[in-house]
Design a protein around this motif. Structure first.
Motif, PDB file in Angstrom:
ATOM      1  N   UNK A 131      56.985-102.662  30.234  1.00 24.09           N
ATOM      2  CA  UNK A 131      58.106-101.947  31.035  1.00 24.09           C
ATOM      3  C   UNK A 131      58.908-103.182  32.065  1.00 24.09           C
ATOM      4  N   UNK A 161      63.220 -93.891  37.509  1.00 21.18           N
ATOM      5  CA  UNK A 161      63.626 -96.128  37.534  1.00 21.18           C
ATOM      6  C   UNK A 161      64.052 -96.101  36.137  1.00 21.18           C
ATOM      7  N   UNK A 179      65.577-109.261  25.272  1.00 23.22           N
ATOM      8  CA  UNK A 179      65.688-108.358  26.015  1.00 23.22           C
ATOM      9  C   UNK A 179      65.819-107.666  27.777  1.00 23.22           C
ATOM     10  N   UNK A 180      65.075-109.144  28.051  1.00 21.47           N
ATOM     11  CA  UNK A 180      65.599-109.284  29.603  1.00 21.47           C
ATOM     12  C   UNK A 180      66.334-109.482  29.895  1.00 21.47           C
ATOM     13  N   UNK A 204      52.691 -94.087  29.386  1.00 25.89           N
ATOM     14  CA  UNK A 204      52.347 -94.679  29.998  1.00 25.89           C
ATOM     15  C   UNK A 204      53.314 -96.584  30.251  1.00 25.89           C
ATOM     16  N   UNK A 205      53.871 -96.341  29.175  1.00 25.67           N
ATOM     17  CA  UNK A 205      54.810 -97.499  29.177  1.00 25.67           C
ATOM     18  C   UNK A 205      56.172 -97.740  30.127  1.00 25.67           C
ATOM     19  N   UNK A 206      56.331 -96.850  31.039  1.00 27.24           N
ATOM     20  CA  UNK A 206      57.389 -96.829  31.427  1.00 27.24           C
ATOM     21  C   UNK A 206      56.962 -96.768  33.107  1.00 27.24           C
ATOM     22  N   UNK A 207      56.307 -96.706  33.187  1.00 30.62           N
ATOM     23  CA  UNK A 207      55.356 -97.502  34.520  1.00 30.62           C
ATOM     24  C   UNK A 207      54.494 -97.836  35.117  1.00 30.62           C
ATOM     25  N   UNK A 208      54.121 -99.058  35.822  1.00 38.10           N
ATOM     26  CA  UNK A 208      53.060 -99.489  36.137  1.00 38.10           C
ATOM     27  C   UNK A 208      51.736 -99.513  36.880  1.00 38.10           C
ATOM     28  N   UNK A 209      50.960 -98.655  35.987  1.00 35.38           N
ATOM     29  CA  UNK A 209      49.722 -97.584  37.202  1.00 35.38           C
ATOM     30  C   UNK A 209      49.117 -97.973  37.897  1.00 35.38           C
ATOM     31  N   UNK A 265      51.993-104.257  33.038  1.00 35.13           N
ATOM     32  CA  UNK A 265      52.557-103.616  31.954  1.00 35.13           C
ATOM     33  C   UNK A 265      53.301-104.156  31.657  1.00 35.13           C
ATOM     34  N   UNK A 307      56.793 -99.021  42.099  1.00 32.32           N
ATOM     35  CA  UNK A 307      56.958 -98.772  41.322  1.00 32.32           C
ATOM     36  C   UNK A 307      58.889 -98.393  41.339  1.00 32.32           C
ATOM     37  N   UNK A 345      65.630 -98.025  29.437  1.00 33.99           N
ATOM     38  CA  UNK A 345      65.144 -97.509  28.501  1.00 33.99           C
ATOM     39  C   UNK A 345      63.795 -96.461  28.634  1.00 33.99           C
ATOM     40  N   UNK A 355      62.554-101.031  39.412  1.00 34.32           N
ATOM     41  CA  UNK A 355      63.225-100.526  39.242  1.00 34.32           C
ATOM     42  C   UNK A 355      64.363-100.384  39.744  1.00 34.32           C
ATOM     43  N   UNK A 360      60.630 -94.967  27.460  1.00 34.17           N
ATOM     44  CA  UNK A 360      59.768 -95.021  26.117  1.00 34.17           C
ATOM     45  C   UNK A 360      59.449 -93.462  25.711  1.00 34.17           C
ATOM     46  N   UNK A 366      59.764-106.373  31.051  1.00 36.36           N
ATOM     47  CA  UNK A 366      60.863-106.420  30.664  1.00 36.36           C
ATOM     48  C   UNK A 366      62.193-106.212  30.538  1.00 36.36           C
ATOM     49  N   UNK A 388      68.813-106.111  30.358  1.00 40.55           N
ATOM     50  CA  UNK A 388      68.364-105.530  30.762  1.00 40.55           C
ATOM     51  C   UNK A 388      69.401-105.008  32.028  1.00 40.55           C
TER      52      UNK A 388
END
Lengths: 264, 295
Positions: free
Chosen positions: B170, A161, A75-76, A90-95, B167, A102, A84, A106, A86, B172, A79
């Motif tokens: 993300x 991103x 996957x990596x 919460x999955x697409x960014x780093x809190x 995360x 961020x 992608x 990207x 989702x 990956x 990329x």
């Protein structure tokens, strides 16, 4: 161009939980295609996108990106070509990282990451102008942590991103499903704008038949891991929700008794 | 507490502080609870002691120790990422393997360094009084470690490491090989722990295979005390807090062990109990504070 050639995937093969998730998928995604993907739960929509993204390798079959065989790329590594968004905002960014951090992450999608500064001063202008595009005022909040943003804001940021570096294909996995209707509408408009502006190739999973028809130039329907319907261009534009629903039930060999309920 | 006792505690806090920084990296940044440290601390001590006895420069022996520690961390991380062994279990396996390896390295359970060269000689030669040399050397090394690690986490690679702990899905999808990042991070962490162990051995005049017992507990205690007292609102602040937490932890231990209540005093064997009470207090303090404020 991305092609899937006779891809098959079993999950839990040989156990009682065996699932035939992808059944002989053949798909050519042409440059500039915007494909909407529909199908009932468990039809294999997410599995198809995950297969393209490289979350798992198909048991048999071949995947190529611009004629390059990427079937065994993790996957990596894929990329570099694929980005992608989702369903879960919460999955697409780093809190715990800032908006700026961020975006900087990207901005190196698929590139080597070395000992240069993570956030470069010269990128500030670029980030600000991209954020201004969203119209959410985030350009004034570069140093705010992303954890402080709402789901909608985070999903908008994720869209940005995912397209900072132009992907060969943008995979949208029900990316508005977890948002309230108003925010969902905004993100959908944003999606349309970004895809159009950059002329992106994209695939969007949706459960909304209207969106499936009104977005993009091509529509595919999945059922039990197979592509059972694939329309494009003029034919797609003249589709109605009723047509789709009929197809949908035909595929399952069920009567249309539920029609009115489903359409209301 | 006498000045000497305080000085001793600060010295301990600084030297173990380097270990605490390593623990912070795995425990908080990578979200990877790593018990390897109980083995990599004596590993660093063993390597350094053997190198010094063989005539190598004590500073160079720190480099060897760091490499050994890095390797130990890599083993744990590979077991976890490539072979899908739970991180806690993977690190316990490496830790117990290191026990035997450390005895092999030292050809016995311990090596005395009483008359050997140490990192303090260079400083004492400059005219620093011997009883301050520890604080000075450890203080400089610990400060340099904090600066380096904070710098590193600001780089492209470091930012990817921060995001990996936060995360993994993300990063990956942004093209980061999270396995490689975890292997690097756990390796770096154990490299720091091994340096800490090497310095401890040079300071106490011996490397001993048992000196690593309880490292992870002391490390976590320091991390939690640091966070509770000094906060962790930014990366730089968090690492400084971890280092200061280590000093506070050693001071608190020294205070507690020196405590006299009527006829009662603590024995050195009460250390574990005192540590547990300290950590529990640090863990429930923020909670209690919130409840009191709400009232």
């Amino acid at each position: 161009m991305i092609t899937l050639d006779a891809c098959q995937k079993y999950f839990h093969k040989g156990s009682v939980n065996e699932v035939f998730a992808l059944n002989n998928i053949n798909l050519q995604i042409k440059e500039g295609d915007f494909i909407t993907v529909i199908g009932s739960n468990g039809a294999g929509k997410s599995t198809l996108l995950n297969c393209i993204a490289g979350c798992f390798f198909p048991d048999t079959g071949k995947i190529t990106v611009n004629k390059k065989d990427v079937t065994r790329w993790p996957e990596y590594k894929r990329a570099r070509y694929i980005s992608r968004v989702f369903q879960d905002p919460l999955l697409g960014t780093c809190p715990s990282a800032t908006i700026e951090q961020n975006l900087a992450l990207a901005n190196r999608r698929g590139l080597r990451r070395g000992l240069g500064r993570g956030v470069k001063a010269k990128d500030g202008e670029l980030f600000r102008s991209r954020l201004a595009h969203l119209g959410l005022g985030l350009e004034e909040r570069l140093l705010d942590k992303v954890g402080l943003l709402s789901g909608g804001q985070r999903q908008a940021l994720t869209m940005l991103m995912a397209t900072m570096i132009r992907p060969e294909v943008l995979l949208l996995d029900e990316h508005i499903a977890a948002l309230d209707p108003k925010t969902a509408g905004k993100i959908l408009t944003l999606t349309r704008d970004i895809v159009k502006e950059q002329g992106l190739t994209s695939m969007m999973i949706t459960h909304n038949m209207k969106h499936a028809i009104s977005f993009g130039n091509r529509l595919i329907m999945l059922h039990q891991g197979r592509i059972i319907y694939d329309v494009r261009g003029e034919e797609k534009n003249t589709l109605t929700v009723e047509d789709l629903v009929r197809r949908f039930y035909e595929s399952q060999g069920e009567e249309l008794a539920m029609d009115s309920m489903l359409l209301s | 507490m006498t000045l000497y006792a305080a000085l001793g505690a600060i010295e301990q806090g600084l030297v173990y502080g380097i270990m605490v920084i390593g623990v912070y990296l795995t425990f908080r940044i990578l979200d990877f609870p790593d018990l390897t440290v109980d083995g990599s601390l004596p590993l660093g001590a063993a390597i350094s002691a053997v190198a010094i006895t063989a005539g190598y420069n004590p500073y160079l022996s720190l480099v060897f120790a760091a490499m050994g520690g890095f390797l130990a961390g890599v083993v744990t991380a590979v077991l976890n990422t490539k072979f899908k062994i739970l991180h806690l279990l993977a690190s316990i396996l490496t830790m117990i393997a290191l026990y035997s390896i450390n005895i092999r390295i030292m050809s016995g359970p311990n090596i005395a360094l009483l008359s050997a060269d140490t990192v303090f000689d260079a400083v004492i030669a400059l005219g620093v009084p011997p009883h301050y040399s520890g604080v000075l050397v450890f203080g400089m090394l610990a400060a340099a470690t904090v600066v380096l690690i904070v710098w590193f986490l600001g780089t492209e690679l470091g930012q990817a490491m921060l995001a990996t702990g936060d995360n993994p899905q993300m990063v990956t999808s942004l093209g980061v090989n999270t396995h490689a990042i975890i292997i690097l991070g756990v390796g770096l962490s154990n490299g720091l722990v091994a340096i800490s162990g090497a310095l401890v051995a040079q300071n106490q005049g011996a490397a001993d295979v048992g000196m690593g017992i309880g490292t992870i507990v002391a490390g976590l205690a320091s991390v939690i005390i640091g966070e509770t007292v000094f906060g962790s609102s930014s990366i730089a602040r968090a690492f400084v807090a971890a280092l200061l937490g280590s000093i506070l932890y050693r001071l608190a231990i020294a205070l507690a062990l020196g405590l006299e209540i009527g006829g009662f005093t603590f024995n050195p064997s009460d250390l574990n109990l005192v540590t547990a009470i300290l950590v529990i207090s640090a863990l429930i303090a923020p909670n209690l504070k919130n409840r009191l404020i709400q009232r």
